[in-house]
Design an enzyme around this catalytic site. Structure first.
Site, PDB file in Angstrom:
ATOM      1  N   ARG A 122       0.824  -1.220   0.000  1.00 34.25           N
ATOM      2  CA  ARG A 122       0.000   0.000   0.000  1.00 34.25           C
ATOM      3  C   ARG A 122       0.852   1.262   0.000  1.00 34.25           C
ATOM      4  NH1 ARG A 122      -5.733  -0.574   1.252  1.00 34.25           N
ATOM      5  NH2 ARG A 122      -6.010  -2.295  -0.138  1.00 34.25           N
TER       6      ARG A 122
ATOM      7  N   ARG B  99      -3.842   6.478   0.951  1.00 32.21           N
ATOM      8  CA  ARG B  99      -4.381   7.706   1.543  1.00 32.21           C
ATOM      9  C   ARG B  99      -3.443   8.437   2.487  1.00 32.21           C
ATOM     10  NH1 ARG B  99      -9.882   4.792   3.089  1.00 32.21           N
ATOM     11  NH2 ARG B  99      -8.270   3.221   3.319  1.00 32.21           N
TER      12      ARG B  99
ATOM     13  N   ARG C 232      -7.145  11.482  -5.647  1.00 32.22           N
ATOM     14  CA  ARG C 232      -8.418  10.902  -5.184  1.00 32.22           C
ATOM     15  C   ARG C 232      -9.506  11.956  -5.010  1.00 32.22           C
ATOM     16  NH1 ARG C 232     -11.834   8.329  -4.233  1.00 32.22           N
ATOM     17  NH2 ARG C 232     -11.905   7.069  -2.369  1.00 32.22           N
TER      18      ARG C 232
ATOM     19  N   TYR D  13     -14.389 -12.436  -0.941  1.00 36.11           N
ATOM     20  CA  TYR D  13     -15.108 -11.175  -1.216  1.00 36.11           C
ATOM     21  C   TYR D  13     -16.333 -11.422  -2.089  1.00 36.11           C
ATOM     22  CZ  TYR D  13     -11.629  -8.159   0.933  1.00 36.11           C
ATOM     23  OH  TYR D  13     -10.821  -7.526   1.832  1.00 36.11           O
TER      24      TYR D  13
END
Ligand code: CP3
Length: 345
Positions: free
Chosen positions: A25, A29, A38, A151
């Site tokens: 990652r 963010r 974003r 998922y």
């Protein structure tokens, strides 16, 4: 050594000048540059627009000074060719609909995904062209069959994987058919990424640790091993990442991946010891600093990183990384300090 030579040598357990480093990652963010992109585009728009995905990938890797760039994409992109609708509602995580629960739904799933995910290989080709042969290696990725299946079946993230385990235990033939079809589709997707210039392929089995050793071995390992074999046929290293799976590390090694990515629930030394007793030569290891250490400031993170590097000293076949993704709360300055510390700058 160039970063590519260093990274590929470590994947193949050959000597390196220092362990290569990159972070799970690393584009996310916690980084202002990512948040700026974003603010103008949704996560799925970034993933599906090769120029944006390439920009985000390159910016994160260059800002941090790491030795590898993982392509910006998402594990859940295969929802589209599989006929499920995918959305990321703000603050709620992913939602997939309709959830995959019956043998009839599984029977209708396609085995090949066609060009539905060409955006990922196009982004890889752009990143590869940007870095050139002497620059950073590009890591392609996909979910491993079990984590992707979880998922699709749960319709999102899950704590107890109730529906996944219900299908696995109550309908073993449908489970096997699902895993077989996902493996075929994922193999085609990974082959495309390799053909576009990926230097290595990373499989995320983020929730493998939800399973018992016996269930992993019986219901998941054969398919995962097959996928590793198919993905590896392109001649590039396959990294298999799992979390919570140290209880069945030996089964994880049986996937045949060149590199095993570990979380922090087992020490590197203990993992090497167990693997060396089980298979010769043991696979390369990647990991496994607890990402929460980056919330404790640069000194604490660097001290923990040095302790980890000490465990790896004298071994080839080690890639420094976190044990799971960087947390959004992490200060970027701490991440940069960690990278400097691992590089020995
Ligand atoms: O830099 C990189 O690591 C590459 C990009 C990347 C993303 N997703 C982008 C993303 C990678 C490698 C992934 C893999 C992924 N996606 C996994 C496996 C890795 C792991 O952490 O175990 C999983 C389980 C997913 C599914 C997924 N995507 C979830 C559960 C979420 C929601 C999480 C949240 O906190 O909201 C995502 C969203 C997502 N994918 C983000 C990023 C950077 C979050 C940021 C955003 O919404 O912009």
């Amino acid at each position: 050594m160039t970063p590519r030579q260093r990274f590929l040598a470590a994947c193949r357990c050959r000597p390196v000048d220092r362990p290569p480093v990159w972070l799970l990652r690393q584009a996310g963010r916690y980084m202002a540059e990512y948040r700026a992109v974003r603010a103008r585009h949704s996560l799925l728009d970034i993933c599906r627009t090769p120029a944006l995905a390439a920009e985000v990938t390159i910016t994160a890797a260059e800002r941090l000074g790491v030795d590898a760039a993982i392509i910006f994409a998402d594990l859940l992109l295969p929802a589209a060719p599989l006929g499920l609708e995918l959305e990321f509602a703000a603050g709620e995580g992913p939602r997939l609909s309709p959830p995959l629960r019956t043998a009839e739904q599984i029977a209708r799933l396609p085995e090949q995904w066609g060009g539905a995910l060409d955006c990922v290989s196009e982004a890889i080709a752009r990143v590869r062209a940007h870095f050139g042969p002497g620059g950073l290696p590009v890591i392609g990725f996909a979910g491993a069959p079990f984590t992707l299946a979880s998922y699709l079946i749960e319709g999102g993230g899950s704590r107890n994987f109730i529906e996944t385990k219900r299908l696995l235990h109550a309908q073993p033939a449908a489970w096997d058919e699902l895993m077989r079809k996902l493996t075929a589709g994922l193999a085609g997707f990974l082959e495309q990424q390799a053909a576009a210039g990926a230097d290595a392929l990373h499989l995320f089995d983020s929730w493998a640790g939800a399973l018992s050793p016996d269930d992993y071995r019986r219901a998941v390992l054969p398919h995962t091993r097959r996928l590793v074999e198919l993905a590896g046929a392109a001649g590039i290293p396959v990294i298999y990442f799992s979390t919570g799976a140290a209880g069945f590390l030996e089964a994880v090694a049986e996937t045949g991946a060149a590199v095993l990515g570990l979380d922090w629930r087992i020490s590197l030394s203990a993992a090497w010891e167990r693997l060396s007793r089980y298979v010769q030569p043991p696979p390369a290891l990647q990991g496994n600093l607890d990402p929460a250490l980056l919330l404790a400031g640069p000194e604490a993170a660097c001290a923990a990183a040095r302790a980890m590097l000490a465990q790896a000293r004298g071994r080839s076949g080690y890639i420094f990384n976190l044990g799971h993704g960087i947390l959004p709360e992490t200060p970027v300055e701490t991440v940069q300090a960690l990278i400097r510390c691992v590089r020995g700058d």
